[in-house]
Design an enzyme around this catalytic site. Structure first.
Site, mmCIF file in Angstrom:
data_model
loop_
_atom_site.group_PDB
_atom_site.id
_atom_site.type_symbol
_atom_site.label_atom_id
_atom_site.label_comp_id
_atom_site.label_asym_id
_atom_site.label_seq_id
_atom_site.Cartn_x
_atom_site.Cartn_y
_atom_site.Cartn_z
ATOM 1 N N ASP A 1 0.818 -1.214 0.000
ATOM 2 C CA ASP A 1 0.000 0.000 0.000
ATOM 3 C C ASP A 1 0.851 1.263 0.000
ATOM 4 O O ASP A 1 0.676 2.144 -0.854
ATOM 5 C CB ASP A 1 -0.927 0.018 1.222
ATOM 6 C CG ASP A 1 -2.051 -0.988 1.112
ATOM 7 O OD1 ASP A 1 -1.862 -2.003 0.417
ATOM 8 O OD2 ASP A 1 -3.112 -0.775 1.725
ATOM 9 N N ARG B 1 -0.334 5.256 17.036
ATOM 10 C CA ARG B 1 -0.562 6.224 15.961
ATOM 11 C C ARG B 1 -0.221 7.669 16.327
ATOM 12 O O ARG B 1 0.398 8.370 15.533
ATOM 13 C CB ARG B 1 -2.006 6.117 15.451
ATOM 14 C CG ARG B 1 -2.334 4.790 14.796
ATOM 15 C CD ARG B 1 -1.377 4.460 13.650
ATOM 16 N NE ARG B 1 -1.754 3.248 12.955
ATOM 17 C CZ ARG B 1 -1.050 2.125 12.947
ATOM 18 N NH1 ARG B 1 0.079 2.049 13.645
ATOM 19 N NH2 ARG B 1 -1.451 1.078 12.262
ATOM 20 N N ASP C 1 -7.598 4.752 11.932
ATOM 21 C CA ASP C 1 -6.257 5.320 11.862
ATOM 22 C C ASP C 1 -6.213 6.660 11.140
ATOM 23 O O ASP C 1 -5.431 7.540 11.497
ATOM 24 C CB ASP C 1 -5.290 4.342 11.200
ATOM 25 C CG ASP C 1 -4.835 3.250 12.151
ATOM 26 O OD1 ASP C 1 -4.996 3.427 13.370
ATOM 27 O OD2 ASP C 1 -4.312 2.222 11.687
ATOM 28 N N SER D 1 -5.624 -9.029 7.770
ATOM 29 C CA SER D 1 -4.593 -7.993 7.883
ATOM 30 C C SER D 1 -3.994 -8.007 9.279
ATOM 31 O O SER D 1 -4.651 -8.400 10.252
ATOM 32 C CB SER D 1 -5.177 -6.617 7.564
ATOM 33 O OG SER D 1 -6.134 -6.254 8.538
#
Length: 398
Positions: free
Chosen positions: A15, A95, A124, A176
């Protein structure tokens, strides 16, 4: 306005490699790839090589493990923060740190824009962008998944092949994964059916409780002002301490969670987590608080835990309300000092002992066998006063 330079939060996966090339083509400006090492296992030299091969002006890798544990994980631990009763928020805590460092890198390299690879359906994107807004509102934010026409993995693979970006030839995982020093999370794919049991070969940090040792393992954890500082008498840095407990907990199948949670954007999502060291620390920390924390302070702090956890999960780490809550939580922890002994066995963390030089527990007062300094007759008046309003309601027929 077209950006002059962009800093991309880069992982080296498909990605963000596609995003890197796409940003260069779309905006016709230099892109710096920023990588945050928060304890995920990566070949960082390979990540650097791949980033440069995809066109990055430079690849900047920062080791943030100690900051991650000391500033973020231990702060959440002091609050006993858990989202919706189960989730210890390994992704949520990482994050804001990654985004904060990304802003620092943007300032260092003279960038006027930042970009991330979060999708438009998840949490996110919110966590990254709220941090950007709080720390650097002047920076332009680019979220490719909300801008480009790609719809899924096949589109990304076609773009990658057309642009010479290496595509992993390994079999695609049917879910994932997000990993750091605190946890590994699994979601999507075959896990989207909440009735389906996750495959045992999926788990990476923990053995199955059924296959864990038949003998328990005892662990002693020392705390100072609410933060763990030593394991079995060995003082360790925050990151090293968590890593040691991860290994211990993993051997005994500790820290697995399977839940359906409420994302901030309004969707429900099934997530499966492994947080062995964090689970041990949470149980031990709570046990020490029972010994050292005043009742009313504990109850007040506990009433704020759902809000504190929600703020972490939603991405408001750098908000004024979060700053105020963190200050309060730090104040509650000033006497949370001492030692806790726990027993690890077949997926369980069992408190086996606790002691503190500032304990509020008095055996002579609590004992049923000793008179101590407690006059039991005092309870009569205490109960009479507590019962007064109940008697008045009954008498008045309310």
């Amino acid at each position: 306005m077209k950006p002059k330079k962009i800093v991309l939060a880069y992982s080296g996966g498909l990605d963000t490699s596609v995003i890197l090339k796409w940003l260069i083509e779309k905006y016709q400006c230099p892109v710096v790839a920023f990588c945050a090492d928060v304890g995920q296992e990566e070949d960082w030299e390979e990540v650097r090589r791949k980033g440069l091969a995809c066109g990055a002006e430079e690849v900047i890798i920062r080791d943030l493990k100690e900051e991650f544990v000391a500033e973020f994980i231990f702060t959440a631990l002091k609050a006993n923060a858990v989202y919706e009763g189960w989730y210890l928020m390994g992704t949520s805590l990482a994050r804001p740190l990654i985004a904060r460092e990304q802003v620092k890198v943007a300032r260092e390299v003279g960038a006027d824009a930042v970009a991330h690879g979060a999708t438009g359906k998840g949490n996110d994107q919110v966590r990254f962008e709220l941090t950007y807004a709080a720390l650097a509102p002047d920076l332009k934010v680019i979220a490719p998944w909300r801008e480009w026409a790609f719809e899924g993995r096949e589109d990304l693979i076609q773009f990658a092949e057309a642009h010479g970006i290496p595509v992993p030839v390994t079999k695609e995982k049917p879910y994932s994964i997000d990993a750091n020093l605190f946890h590994i999370s699994y979601e999507g794919g075959i896990l989207e059916d909440p009735w389906a049991e996750p495959p045992e070969d999926m788990f990476q940090m923990t053995v199955s409780p059924e296959k864990a040792p038949d003998e328990p393992e005892y662990v002693e954890i020392e705390f100072e002002r609410g933060a763990p500082v030593a394991v079995n008498g060995e003082r360790l840095s925050p990151a090293a301490l968590l890593q040691k407990l991860n290994e211990m907990g993993g051997r005994h199948g500790v820290g697995r969670v399977d839940m359906v949670e409420n994302r901030f954007v309004g969707l429900k999502s099934r997530g499966i987590y492994e947080t062995p060291g964090g689970t041990i620390l949470q149980v031990a920390h709570r046990a020490l608080e029972h010994l050292t924390l005043d009742r009313e302070v504990m109850h007040l702090r506990d009433s704020l835990v759902p809000k504190f956890s929600e703020l972490i999960y939603y991405g408001f780490w750098f908000s004024p309300e979060m700053e105020a809550l963190r200050a309060f939580i730090e104040e509650t922890q000033k006497n949370v000092t001492g030692m806790v002994r726990v027993k690890l066995y077949k997926g369980n963390v069992i408190v086996a002992g606790r002691k503190s030089p500032v304990s509020l527990y008095r055996q002579d007062l609590a004992s049923f066998d000793e008179a101590g300094g407690y006059n039991q007759k005092d309870a009569e008046g205490f109960i009479r006063l507590q019962a007064l309003r109940l008697k008045l309601q009954r008498r008045e027929g309310i």
